[in-house]
Design a protein around this motif. Sequence first.
Motif, PDB file in Angstrom:
ATOM      1  N   ALA A 126       1.886  -4.793  -3.920  1.00 36.41           N
ATOM      2  CA  ALA A 126       0.488  -4.924  -4.342  1.00 36.41           C
ATOM      3  C   ALA A 126       0.331  -5.604  -5.700  1.00 36.41           C
ATOM      4  CB  ALA A 126      -0.171  -3.535  -4.388  1.00 36.41           C
ATOM      5  N   SER A 157      -4.371   5.414  -3.764  1.00 34.54           N
ATOM      6  CA  SER A 157      -4.444   4.159  -4.511  1.00 34.54           C
ATOM      7  C   SER A 157      -5.855   3.984  -5.063  1.00 34.54           C
ATOM      8  CB  SER A 157      -4.093   2.974  -3.607  1.00 34.54           C
ATOM      9  OG  SER A 157      -5.140   2.734  -2.677  1.00 34.54           O
ATOM     10  N   SER A 202      -1.747   3.005   2.845  1.00 37.60           N
ATOM     11  CA  SER A 202      -2.233   1.631   2.790  1.00 37.60           C
ATOM     12  C   SER A 202      -3.410   1.574   1.820  1.00 37.60           C
ATOM     13  CB  SER A 202      -2.667   1.162   4.188  1.00 37.60           C
ATOM     14  OG  SER A 202      -3.884   1.795   4.566  1.00 37.60           O
ATOM     15  N   GLU A 203      -4.000   0.381   1.688  1.00 36.44           N
ATOM     16  CA  GLU A 203      -5.178   0.235   0.843  1.00 36.44           C
ATOM     17  C   GLU A 203      -6.455   0.619   1.592  1.00 36.44           C
ATOM     18  OE1 GLU A 203      -5.453  -0.670  -2.533  1.00 36.44           O
ATOM     19  OE2 GLU A 203      -3.328  -0.191  -2.395  1.00 36.44           O
TER      20      GLU A 203
END
Length: 424
Positions: free
Chosen positions: A260, A131, A79-80
Amino acid sequence: MPNRTTVPQRLTEAVPALNARDLIGRDDELDLLQKALWNQKQVVLVNGMGGIGKTALAQSYIASTYDRYAHIAWVQQSSENFKQDLISTPGLLQALNVSPEGEIDSLFTQIIQAMCSLHQKPNLLVIDDASNSLAKIRDSLPRQPHWHLLVTSRQEIAGFEPKHLGFLTETSAVNLFKRHYQRTDLSDGDVKFLVRLVDYHTLTIELLAKVAHRQRTSLVKIQHAIENDLQANVYIDHQQQGEKVERIRSYLCSIFTTEALSENEIQLLKLLVCLPAEFHSFFTIEALISSETGIPADSLSDLLESLRESGWLIFSDSDNSYKMHQVIQRVLQYKLNVLIDDVSPLLESLTGKLSIDQTKDNPVDKFQWVPFGKRFLELFELQHSLELSRLQNNLALVLQDLGDYEGAKALLEKALASDEQNFG
């Protein structure tokens, strides 16, 4: 705080390792990785497009250096929110004797403090598929010399020095295919054709080889595996979850996620899907993609750079050009459901580029746009709109000037059939 008698070597339940014999064509990269971590004391970011072998390289590094580390942790960023991903990593809290009770920021701080307080050294932290959000907490992570930090990512993350992972050589690509394909139905020439067809993309080569071996798939069938979403029922070596790959295209679509991306980035990807899978200069792309496509002219450069940094495009410094890899292009065609209405301004632009005014145009100036016209028509070959027939007609006349009379004749026949269908 944790001590040397209570903390296991494996800080996380999953510490995946890949035998060096299964890492084809990456000996030099593995050697450079070891030197960077041990001798140069660097924080290493292995950077490259999805499916090129970043995770496999990290897993092979673990296998080759496992006994040299006191503690090893493997964290998957899904995830972010890296802090949440770290806290949720199975086994980590228990191994470090950190209570699961508390807020995310507090638990994150406790984990980092516990890791940095370990008595035995050196230790290894691998962050897979990171990320850009990792840049925000970069200075909080355990670092050299007592912790070696190895990060894999499709993106270029601010504050991390990237070590780009390129494509396999043809010889290595063929060897990788033969590593998973033990039969003799496909000749050496067939194998070379297939690895070129997927532009030496590591993951796709492994998939095609395993499917060809398991199902005794013919060359004709395997070369259309992505388009036809060929049934697979195979496992991928670097896949941690141990999930079976059911179908080739569906699996590749799950690898290349677009959630995203911004609306403009999605629109630009749709347009780039319609271009030949070759390097194109910025100025060529700029000449084709007008403001009518939905991409503001003053944003094109930033959007291309953003897509490059996030692993969607390949960039060539030597001639300031961009390329969308064939596998990504073929996957996005289906994943983004590219329709002719989505790219109609590009169709209009190409039709104009291939139009010849006999009173002033030199046909030679039109030759550079022939591959673009062919690619667009190939993508929408089953459609019969008036706009497509104009492109077919214009491309046919340029092909005639090139001396490709058979190609021109075939296109004119298609244009005529389309006009008959549209006008009766």
